[in-house]
Enzyme design. Structure first.
Site, PDB file in Angstrom:
ATOM      1  CB  THR A  70      -3.494  -6.046   0.224  1.00 31.25           C
ATOM      2  OG1 THR A  70      -3.902  -4.788  -0.280  1.00 31.25           O
ATOM      3  CG2 THR A  70      -4.295  -5.455   1.259  1.00 31.25           C
ATOM      4  NE  ARG A  98      -5.504   2.781  -7.131  1.00 27.90           N
ATOM      5  CZ  ARG A  98      -6.482   1.347  -5.947  1.00 27.90           C
ATOM      6  NH1 ARG A  98      -5.139   1.570  -4.564  1.00 27.90           N
ATOM      7  NH2 ARG A  98      -7.179   0.633  -6.231  1.00 27.90           N
ATOM      8  CB  VAL A  99      -8.017   6.674  -1.695  1.00 24.81           C
ATOM      9  CG1 VAL A  99      -8.997   6.619  -0.748  1.00 24.81           C
ATOM     10  CG2 VAL A  99      -7.436   7.927  -1.387  1.00 24.81           C
ATOM     11  N   GLY A 100      -7.690   3.535  -2.530  1.00 20.28           N
ATOM     12  CA  GLY A 100      -8.341   1.990  -3.065  1.00 20.28           C
ATOM     13  C   GLY A 100      -9.256   2.006  -2.624  1.00 20.28           C
ATOM     14  CG  ASP A 101      -9.967  -2.474  -1.486  1.00 21.19           C
ATOM     15  OD1 ASP A 101      -9.438  -2.011  -2.529  1.00 21.19           O
ATOM     16  OD2 ASP A 101      -9.823  -3.091  -0.919  1.00 21.19           O
ATOM     17  CB  THR A 121      -6.464  -8.492  -0.881  1.00 20.00           C
ATOM     18  OG1 THR A 121      -5.608  -8.018  -2.382  1.00 20.00           O
ATOM     19  CG2 THR A 121      -7.030 -10.217  -1.300  1.00 20.00           C
ATOM     20  N   GLY A 122      -7.267  -6.549  -4.002  1.00 21.20           N
ATOM     21  CA  GLY A 122      -7.856  -7.259  -4.968  1.00 21.20           C
ATOM     22  C   GLY A 122      -7.643  -5.949  -5.937  1.00 21.20           C
ATOM     23  N   GLY A 124      -9.380  -2.763  -5.840  1.00 24.19           N
ATOM     24  CA  GLY A 124      -9.478  -1.076  -5.707  1.00 24.19           C
ATOM     25  C   GLY A 124     -10.578  -0.738  -6.098  1.00 24.19           C
TER      26      GLY A 124
HETATM   27  N1  ASP Z   1      -7.136  -3.601  -3.028  1.00 25.17           N
HETATM   28  C1  ASP Z   1      -5.533  -2.481  -3.253  1.00 25.17           C
HETATM   29  C2  ASP Z   1      -6.297  -1.563  -3.740  1.00 25.17           C
HETATM   30  O1  ASP Z   1      -6.603  -1.671  -4.849  1.00 25.17           O
HETATM   31  C3  ASP Z   1      -4.870  -3.304  -3.684  1.00 25.17           C
HETATM   32  C4  ASP Z   1      -4.469  -4.840  -2.584  1.00 25.17           C
HETATM   33  O2  ASP Z   1      -5.277  -5.133  -2.558  1.00 25.17           O
HETATM   34  O3  ASP Z   1      -3.575  -5.603  -3.454  1.00 25.17           O
HETATM   35  O4  ASP Z   1      -5.248  -0.592  -2.994  1.00 25.17           O
END
Ligand code: ASP
Length: 203
Positions: A70, A98-101, A121-122, A124
């Site tokens: 990210t 999948r749609v993340g955050d 980040t993290g 999601g």
């Molecule tokens: N937040 C991102 C997701 O869940 C992944 C990431 O930040 O590494 O898609």
């Protein structure tokens, strides 16, 4: 002029480049170079083509770990306007579609000129549940917190929901924060013409 070569870049898309560029790339990563093109400038390849043996081994182990792909940015311009942006490859082993955050405004990304710009980040799914970027803004706007304190509080809330991650933020006053509960977060920042700061781990 000699014929262009096809090179595979991110997400399996092959793009045409001149032979000098192709030669430079070949020297570094010859297995990523496809055959010379016959006038075709962009062509899709098999989705499995860019997958490396190392990635296959990680997937097979079941230890999917941290995506680490990210990229986020927050900025305050000379007029005090704020902006935030987040881009991600998602999480390792994610479900198709999948749609993340990251693209969800309020979850992974938020900016309001009056308060703060945030990029997350993290994990999601947990970030979405707490609308983490907006949570930071709400803490600044409604509770009068500084960005450092608001980011720390949002990360605590993320942990309460079983998630780990990090965020970067800049406030309307120009206060900068970069915090994380993950093992590390590569980051850099600069204020005005001051020095560029970079860091990876804690501290
Ligand atoms: N937040 C991102 C997701 O869940 C992944 C990431 O930040 O590494 O898609």
């Amino acid at each position: 002029m000699s014929a262009p070569a096809l090179v595979t870049v991110a997400h399996g898309t092959r793009v045409a480049v001149g032979n000098r560029v192709a030669a430079a790339i070949t020297a570094k990563a010859s297995r990523r170079l496809a055959v010379p093109a016959q006038g075709s400038y962009v062509e899709l390849c098999d989705p499995g083509w860019p997958v490396t043996d190392e990635q296959r081994a990680v997937l097979a182990s079941g230890d999917l770990g941290w995506a680490a792909g990210t990229v986020g940015a927050v900025a305050r311009d000379a007029q005090g306007r704020l902006a935030a942006a987040t881009s991600t490859g998602g999480t390792m082993g994610k479900r198709r579609g999948r749609v993340g955050d990251s693209p969800l405004i309020g979850a992974g990304t938020w900016a309001d000129d009056d308060t703060v710009a945030v990029s997350c980040t993290g994990d999601g799914e947990a970030i979405i549940r707490i609308a983490m970027a907006h949570e930071v803004e709400a803490l600044v706007r409604l509770r009068g917190m500084g960005v450092e304190q608001a980011c720390a509080e949002a990360l605590r809330e993320l942990e309460r929901r079983g998630g780990h991650g990090g965020l970067i933020a800049v406030s309307a006053a120009g206060e900068v924060a970069a915090q994380f509960s993950s093992p590390g977060m590569t980051r850099g920042w600069r204020v005005g013409d001051g020095p560029v700061h970079t860091a990876v781990g804690a501290g």
